[in-house]
Each structure stands twice: as C-alpha cells, then as structure tokens.
Design an enzyme around this catalytic site. Structure first.
Site, mmCIF file in Angstrom:
data_model
loop_
_atom_site.group_PDB
_atom_site.id
_atom_site.type_symbol
_atom_site.label_atom_id
_atom_site.label_comp_id
_atom_site.label_asym_id
_atom_site.label_seq_id
_atom_site.Cartn_x
_atom_site.Cartn_y
_atom_site.Cartn_z
ATOM 1 N N PHE A 146 -11.158 8.030 -7.485
ATOM 2 C CA PHE A 146 -12.590 7.687 -7.487
ATOM 3 C C PHE A 146 -13.147 7.627 -6.073
ATOM 4 O O PHE A 146 -14.194 7.044 -5.844
ATOM 5 C CB PHE A 146 -12.806 6.316 -8.131
ATOM 6 N N ASN A 148 -13.388 8.934 -1.709
ATOM 7 C CA ASN A 148 -13.179 9.811 -0.566
ATOM 8 C C ASN A 148 -12.801 8.913 0.596
ATOM 9 O O ASN A 148 -13.341 7.809 0.724
ATOM 10 C CB ASN A 148 -14.464 10.570 -0.207
ATOM 11 N N ASP A 277 3.934 1.503 -5.606
ATOM 12 C CA ASP A 277 3.603 2.918 -5.441
ATOM 13 C C ASP A 277 4.078 3.443 -4.087
ATOM 14 O O ASP A 277 3.367 4.173 -3.400
ATOM 15 C CB ASP A 277 2.082 3.111 -5.597
ATOM 16 N N LYS A 279 5.661 5.820 -1.871
ATOM 17 C CA LYS A 279 6.012 7.251 -1.895
ATOM 18 C C LYS A 279 5.461 7.884 -0.617
ATOM 19 O O LYS A 279 4.590 7.288 0.047
ATOM 20 C CB LYS A 279 5.437 7.932 -3.141
ATOM 21 N N ASN A 282 1.848 7.660 0.437
ATOM 22 C CA ASN A 282 1.265 6.354 0.786
ATOM 23 C C ASN A 282 1.909 5.743 2.025
ATOM 24 O O ASN A 282 1.681 4.584 2.336
ATOM 25 C CB ASN A 282 1.385 5.395 -0.404
ATOM 26 N N ASP A 328 -2.427 2.091 0.345
ATOM 27 C CA ASP A 328 -2.726 2.229 -1.092
ATOM 28 C C ASP A 328 -2.106 1.119 -1.944
ATOM 29 O O ASP A 328 -1.043 1.290 -2.544
ATOM 30 C CB ASP A 328 -2.302 3.613 -1.607
ATOM 31 N N THR A 346 6.984 -17.206 -1.770
ATOM 32 C CA THR A 346 6.271 -18.010 -0.778
ATOM 33 C C THR A 346 6.828 -19.430 -0.688
ATOM 34 O O THR A 346 6.437 -20.186 0.173
ATOM 35 C CB THR A 346 4.765 -18.096 -1.096
#
Ligand SMILES: Nc1ncnc2c1ncn2[C@@H]1O[C@H](COP(=O)(O)OP(=O)(O)OP(=O)(O)O)[C@@H](O)[C@H]1O
Length: 624
Positions: A146, A148, A277, A279, A282, A328, A346
C-alpha cells in the site's frame, strides 16, 4: 483448512493490492501515444497530489504563470491517464478497483484512479503530497503493498536525508470489498485490520532504539495518506548485494548476520517483540567503499560473473556493506506475558510455561535467521522446489542439504550453526543467546572457502541473473530471476510461519488457564470492530494516540545521523534500491494467477529451469 490452501490464500489475498498497483504502473509506463509524448514536458511539472475537496494552492514551486499553466495542463493530462489507468484496472479485473464503485469508500473512484495514476505515471517525476511540505522527495526507493518509499531531504535542515514511507489509506479502505471475488477470503474487518497494521507497525517502531534497527523519526498523516518518516539506510536491501556478489565470504556473512542477530537480541530479550519477516529484502545497510582485494583470487569456472567482494575490514565491513539495519515491522508482534502484563523478555523472572511459549514465538525469527545465513554463504536459499506442495513439505520437515560442491569449502562450524537454526523442533532450535554464543560467531577460525568454488554462480543463474551488470549500471531486479528468488524466500518463510504458529495456536488455545501469548495483532483482530462506515473505536483510539506520536527528540539523532551517513562517492555505485518491488511482485503474482487459472494448481516456475538444472554439476546431498 490445509496449509497449502492457507498459503495460496496468503499469496493471493495478502499481496493482491500490490499487484493491482503494479498493474497500473505497467500500463502507465507503456503509454507511448503521441498525446502522452506531447504532454511529457508539462507532466514534468509535477502537480501536487490533491486530496478530494482540498484546494491545491500554489506552492513555491508553481507560483508563477508559466508553471501554473503547466500545472493546469498536467492536471488535465492526469485525468486522461487516470481514465487509462481505470480502464486498465478494469481489464485486469483487479478487485480493489473493479469493485470500488460498490464500496462505501469515502474517496470516489475517479479520484482514486487519478491519485494512483499521478503517483505512478512516471517514476522520475516525483509527486508532492499534502502535509509533506517539509520534505523534498529525491528518489523513489521502493514500494510495498500500500505504499511508496522515497528518499527525501529535510528542507528545514535538521534531519538531513530520510526515507519516507507514504501509505495510501484509500486502498486499505477498498480492499475490504474484494471478498466477494474470493469465496474463501473472509477477513473479520479488513479495513480495520489493514489500517491497524500500519498503526501497529509505527507503534512498535516507537518502542525501538537500536543501531541495527531503522529508527522511526516521525509519523504524520493527511486525509488520504499516512507518512512514516524513517532513518535512511542508503545502501538499500541486502538482497541486491547477494545477487551482486553471488555469495558472501564467511567473514562478510558473519559481519552481516551478527548485526541482524544483535537487532533480534534487542527485540527478543529487551522488548519482547518478534519481527516475523526477517529476510534479505528487509535487511538494509549503510554502504562503505569497497577496498580492492590485495590478493585477488583467481576466478573459478562458473564464477566469471562474481563481483569481487574486496578486502574485509574488521569492525567496518566488506563487499560495500557497512552497518546493517533491519526494517519493515509490518508483521511484527509484541509477545505479552499476560501474568505480568509486560512484554515477554522485559522482566527478569518469567514462569517456565511462559518461557516456553515465548520461546516458540521467538523461534520463528531464529528459523529465518538460519535461512538468511545459509543464503549468504552459498547464494541460494535452503528450501526450494518448483512445486509449492513439495516446497511446503520440505519446509515442514526441515529437508535441506548442504549441497556439494557449493558447500564443500564452507566451514563445518558454520554448517553446525545453521543446523541448530534450521531445526524443525522449536524447542531445540537455538535462541538468540545460544546463537550469539556459538563458536562460529565468537571464535572465528580460518575459513577454508574461497579457494575453490566450482560452478557456484550457476546456481544463481538458475534464477537467471543475466541482466546483472557491474559498474554504474543498475541491476535489473525486475527480471524473472529476481522475482523467483524473492518468491522462494517469501513462500518459504510464509510456510514456516504459518505451520509453526498455527500449531502453536492450537496447542495454546487448548490449555485453559495457561498464560497465553497475545500478539498486538490478535488484540487488534479481536477488538477492531470496524464497520463500513468508519473505523472502530480501537482503531480510532490508536490513530489518536499515533497523532500524538511526533517524535521530537529524534531531531538531534537525525542531525548526527545525517553527518555520519553521507555515503562516500565510491559507495554511490553500490546502492541498489527496491524499485523493483511492485513490478516484481506483479509479475510473480500474475504468474501465480495464470498458473492457478490454467492448472488449478499453484506452482513456482523458474521459466522452465529447475534450480539445479543449469549448473552442469551433479549435486551431492551430504548433511540433512
Ligand atoms: N529506511 C529505509 N531506507 C532505505 N530503503 C528503505 C527504507 N525503508 C524501506 N525501504 C525500501 O522500500 C522497500 C519497501 O519498504 P517496506 O518493506 O517497509 O514496505 P512495505 O509496504 O512494508 O512492503 P511489503 O508490502 O513488501 O511488506 C524496502 O524493501 C526497501 O527497499
């Protein structure tokens, strides 16, 4: 629903907006009509992107008559292009646009088409967004489903260069209306979920402050866009460097993976966050100049196209790669310990059953870390098959090999480390602490490789890297090769995440009273009762809190960073930004759609080539 079915849905639905957007782009690009050419000059006078109902007042760029005339003409042309884009979208029956008129979107169809067309008609002509007047957009660096992403300069000076992710709200609004085109697509509240995802990404980034994690600088919004201002990683994606260098030396692989691991250590141990994610796409980097090798190694057969990594400088880097930054956080989750009501990791003391849950959750990142390390060292991913079914099975069973001859010269210690990461049982898989304590990380010995590596580049050629060139030319990351390599990564990771998390959810769900891991995603999914008329209360609440989230204290950091990260001229040639993303994804997804239509089956296709088909060397699987 089977894993394969879930995966198909993941690929088809999760990524469809990106494909739609990319289709628009390709149509806009193909427009070579005389009318288009006549308008070219005018078009270069970029019109500001207006919001419906918002007057576009002249800015300091267009406050003279000539420019104003050009602006009007360009705006007229934008309408034509919008119409073309609209037609194009209709031909493709891309749901986000095709069903738009039936949705209750507050943004009319023609305005959406206009905005998308204006944004994408010409990549060299940068749009101006309302509310982003402080920033001068310099270059488009990448795009997502979604969004740019632009490199931009702070016109007020203090923050230097940044990356700005411009997220289109209107596509998020519209995606909900796709569901009737896909019978098995039954999201609870897609509009809310998508919007909440962006807000969640920002919310998570606000919690983070680590040298190996891209920093959030600011978050603002206009009626139609969210603007996420990020620390710039001027080198772009690690993915491009893998394609460029074919594979990395052990020293350089260690340099990269340790920094990724440090970022994960911060996330897992200090913040109780899983990235989900990790990879090469990213993993971003700050470029450094390549120091030519003092003793260049003779090129082996098959390595002719390999670009020399140059000297590795301890503490600095090599192969043009300096500091690593992970980016990302769109899929990230906070792992809550709902006994202490703090994010896991934490607090000093955590009950054993929670530690176990926590470990499962974080182990998904450790698997991904193993996939990345494997790929850095040999240049191809650990799990691959042309058929998605077989690939799924290989991932689920952890069936990979250290293929000979490509792995022959890679140290046993590196292989041992990888085998502790690509371990099917999450309980036995290394944690981040175990990873960082492994001898290959802590006591690097002499590395046997690089003397001989027959045919290693042929493996990459299976992905058709023929368009990759060195020097000042950019690599063609839109090639089917790059599409497929990315897709292999995406599919492999998605399969693993879904398998493992699905299994875990079932187990945890069955144990009443036992502490439950609750990701922010799940809180949102459960709480976001958005209707078509507007966001639900929770989304509104989150949006409100995000609006307060202008991060003022980053001005200092930004100033320092701007000084430190000016890329040296030699490094300029190294950068490879993610401009491929939309076109690449569109091509891949089109391939997927075509396959689905023709065969009723989902397969990965490497243009007829099998991964090993072109290498001319018989592989010997040694270690499973
Ligand atoms: N801080 C940054 N510095 C340099 N480049 C960046 C930065 N952030 C993003 N990019 C570029 O933009 C691309 C898209 O960014 P990002 O992955 O955050 O978008 P996204 O919308 O989440 O994408 P996706 O839909 O694939 O998840 C990245 O792959 C990268 O090439």
């Amino acid at each position: 629903m089977s894993t394969i079915q879930q995966l198909k849905n993941f690929i088809r639905h999760g990524k469809q907006a990106r494909a739609t957007h990319a289709d628009d782009q390709s149509h806009a690009k193909k427009d070579t009509s005389p009318h288009h050419n006549q308008q070219h000059l005018k078009n270069n006078m970029a019109p500001a992107i207006s919001e419906p109902g918002v007057n576009v007042s002249p800015t300091r760029h267009n406050n003279n008559a000539v420019v104003n005339n050009a602006y009007s003409a360009a705006a007229g042309d934008a309408h034509n292009r919008a119409a073309q884009a609209g037609n194009a979208a209709a031909h493709h029956v891309e749901p986000a646009q095709a069903v738009n008129s039936k949705s209750k979107s507050r943004v009319p169809d023609e305005n959406i088409a206009k905005i998308v067309a204006e944004e994408n008609a010409n990549r060299s002509r940068l749009p101006r967004y309302p509310g982003l007047e402080r920033w001068q957009l310099i270059e488009k660096m990448g795009d997502g489903a979604f969004s740019n992403v632009y490199r931009a300069r702070d016109l007020e000076g203090g923050l230097g260069e940044v990356a700005i992710k411009v997220v289109r709200k209107f596509e998020m609004n519209n995606i909900q209306s796709n569901k009737h085109l896909h019978p098995d697509f039954k999201p609870k509240a897609p509009k809310a979920a998508e919007r909440a995802n962006i807000l969640k990404e920002v919310q998570i980034m606000r919690l983070l402050d680590h040298p190996n994690i891209v920093k959030l600088i600011d978050f603002t919004e206009s009626k139609q866009y969210y603007y996420i201002v990020l620390e710039l990683a001027p080198g772009g994606e690690l993915f491009h460097q893998i394609v460029r260098l074919t594979y990395f030396s052990e020293e350089l692989s260690r340099h990269v993976i340790v920094q990724v691991a440090k970022a994960l250590e911060h996330l897992h141990e200090e913040k109780g966050i899983v990235h989900r994610d990790i990879k090469p796409e990213n993993i971003l980097f700050e470029p450094i100049p390549v120091v030519p090798s003092k003793h260049p190694k003779p090129k082996q057969p098959g390595d002719e196209d390999k670009v020399d990594e140059g000297e590795f400088i301890p503490g600095v880097g090599g192969g043009g790669i300096g500091r690593i930054k992970i980016a990302d956080f769109g899929l990230s989750k906070i792992v809550w310990d709902n006994q202490t009501m703090t994010p896991c990791g934490t607090v000093g003391y955590t009950a054993p059953e929670i530690v176990k849950d926590e470990r499962y959750s974080k182990s998904v990142d450790m698997w991904a870390l193993g996939c990345v390390l494997y790929t850095l060292l040999c240049g191809f991913p650990p799990f691959y098959d042309e058929s998605i079914e077989v690939l799924t099975e290989k991932v689920a069973k952890g069936q990979y090999t250290f293929l000979s001859p490509w792995w022959d010269d890679i140290s046993k210690s590196a292989q041992d480390l990888i085998s502790h990461l690509l371990c099917v049982d999450p309980e036995k898989r290394y944690t981040i602490k175990e990873f960082l304590a492994h001898p290959w990380i802590r006591e690097p010995g002499p590395t046997p490789r690089d003397e001989k590596k027959p045919g290693s580049n042929d493996m990459l050629k299976a992905f058709d890297a023929s368009k990759i060139v060195d020097g000042d030319k950019r690599y063609d990351f839109r090639s089917p090769a790059a599409v497929n390599l990315r897709e292999v990564f995406d599919v492999g990771y998605a399969v693993h995440r879904q398998e493992e998390e699905g299994r875990r959810r079932k187990q945890v769900g069955g144990k009443a009273g036992v502490s439950r891991l609750v990701g922010l995603d799940e809180i949102m999914d459960e709480d976001m009762g958005d209707s078509d008329d507007g966001p639900g209360q929770s989304t509104q609440h989150l949006e409100h809190s995000m609006r307060q989230a202008h991060i003022r204290d980053t001005e200092h950091r930004g100033r320092d960073r701007a000084r430190k990260t000016q890329p040296p001229p030699a490094a300029e040639q190294q950068k490879g930004y993610g401009q491929h993303s939309a076109a690449v994804a569109a091509a891949a997804r089109q391939q997927v759609r075509d396959h689905n239509r023709q065969k009723g089956a989902f397969e990965l296709n490497l243009d007829g080539a099998t991964l090993l088909g072109r290498r001319g060397v018989k592989p010997v699987a040694r270690v499973a």
